[in-house]
Design a protein around this motif. Structure first.
Motif, PDB file in Angstrom:
ATOM      1  N   LYS A  78       0.835  -1.210   0.000  1.00  0.00           N
ATOM      2  CA  LYS A  78       0.000   0.000   0.000  1.00  0.00           C
ATOM      3  C   LYS A  78       0.871   1.262   0.000  1.00  0.00           C
ATOM      4  N   ASN A  81       2.019   2.047  -3.339  1.00  0.00           N
ATOM      5  CA  ASN A  81       0.953   2.158  -4.352  1.00  0.00           C
ATOM      6  C   ASN A  81       0.945   0.993  -5.339  1.00  0.00           C
ATOM      7  N   VAL A  83      -0.321  -2.466  -7.162  1.00  0.00           N
ATOM      8  CA  VAL A  83      -1.624  -3.059  -7.476  1.00  0.00           C
ATOM      9  C   VAL A  83      -1.584  -4.574  -7.355  1.00  0.00           C
ATOM     10  N   ASN A 106      -5.320 -10.986   1.078  1.00  0.00           N
ATOM     11  CA  ASN A 106      -6.561 -10.467   0.509  1.00  0.00           C
ATOM     12  C   ASN A 106      -7.527 -10.002   1.600  1.00  0.00           C
ATOM     13  N   ASN A 109      -6.061  -6.665   2.854  1.00  0.00           N
ATOM     14  CA  ASN A 109      -6.259  -5.568   1.893  1.00  0.00           C
ATOM     15  C   ASN A 109      -6.732  -6.147   0.556  1.00  0.00           C
ATOM     16  N   SER A 110      -8.036  -6.029   0.320  1.00  0.00           N
ATOM     17  CA  SER A 110      -8.616  -6.684  -0.858  1.00  0.00           C
ATOM     18  C   SER A 110      -8.320  -5.931  -2.159  1.00  0.00           C
ATOM     19  N   GLU A 111      -7.668  -4.777  -2.053  1.00  0.00           N
ATOM     20  CA  GLU A 111      -7.372  -4.029  -3.282  1.00  0.00           C
ATOM     21  C   GLU A 111      -6.102  -4.519  -3.972  1.00  0.00           C
ATOM     22  N   ILE A 112      -5.309  -5.302  -3.245  1.00  0.00           N
ATOM     23  CA  ILE A 112      -4.052  -5.778  -3.840  1.00  0.00           C
ATOM     24  C   ILE A 112      -4.207  -7.240  -4.241  1.00  0.00           C
ATOM     25  N   GLU A 113      -4.059  -7.496  -5.538  1.00  0.00           N
ATOM     26  CA  GLU A 113      -4.232  -8.857  -6.070  1.00  0.00           C
ATOM     27  C   GLU A 113      -2.930  -9.638  -5.974  1.00  0.00           C
TER      28      GLU A 113
END
Ligand code: PNS
Length: 164
Positions: A78, A81, A83, A106, A109-113
């Motif tokens: 995070k 930045n 992804v 996940n 932090n569910s925004e990072i695949e």
């Protein structure tokens, strides 16, 4: 700019790591290789040594940076930045552990695949532990580690074996 993190212990870097890092570097604008603490392992190389070896091993990859971080992978991702988290999968034996980590990350932090790359067939058997085992007992580690850091890694393994 799409940034990916390649996390790991890298204790020490192997040709398998370099393969995954260089393939990730083709998929993303920037790849940050993160040397992290795996609470389940007792490292042989210090974080600084591992960072230094990784820097030398990836010198030709212009969009790759090396960093150390003492904390959660998702926090580092995070902060940068990123992804995606990119990891290599060797055999079925890796799967359960990697799956557990990917699901945990996940949840955090569910925004990072998490993206898994299948290892190249010639690196199926390769791991940092194998390199340490072979080096410790006087075997040839040349086929397993980047040429430019071979001598440094071998020296460090031999120093370590004398301490025991
Ligand atoms: O090369 P490794 O030892 O398989 O890599 C594991 C590593 C270092 C990526 C993992 O232990 C990690 O992410 N450590 C940082 C702490 C963390 O975020 N732990 C939660 C993930 S389940």
């Amino acid at each position: 700019m799409r940034i990916a993190i390649c996390p790991g212990s890298f204790d020490p870097v192997t040709l398998g790591h370099v393969d995954i890092i260089s393939r990730a570097a083709k998929m993303f604008d920037k790849v940050i290789v993160a040397v992290l603490v795996n609470a389940e392992k007792s490292p042989w190389f210090t974080i600084d040594e591992r960072i230094d070896l990784l820097k030398k091993a990836t010198i030709g990859l212009k969009n790759v940076e090396i960093a150390g971080f003492d904390g959660l992978l998702v926090d580092f991702a995070k902060q940068q930045n990123a992804v995606a988290i990119v990891k290599g999968l060797r055999a079925v034996s890796d799967f359960e552990y990697e799956f557990q980590m990917a699901l945990t990350n996940n949840k955090l932090n569910s925004e990072i695949e998490t993206v898994f790359l299948t290892t190249s067939s010639e690196n199926m058997y390769l791991s940092s532990s194998i390199v340490k085992q072979v080096g410790l007992f006087g075997g040839n580690i040349y086929p397993f580690v980047p040429e430019c850091v071979h001598d440094e890694i071998l020296l460090r393994i031999r120093q370590r074996s004398k301490q025991k």
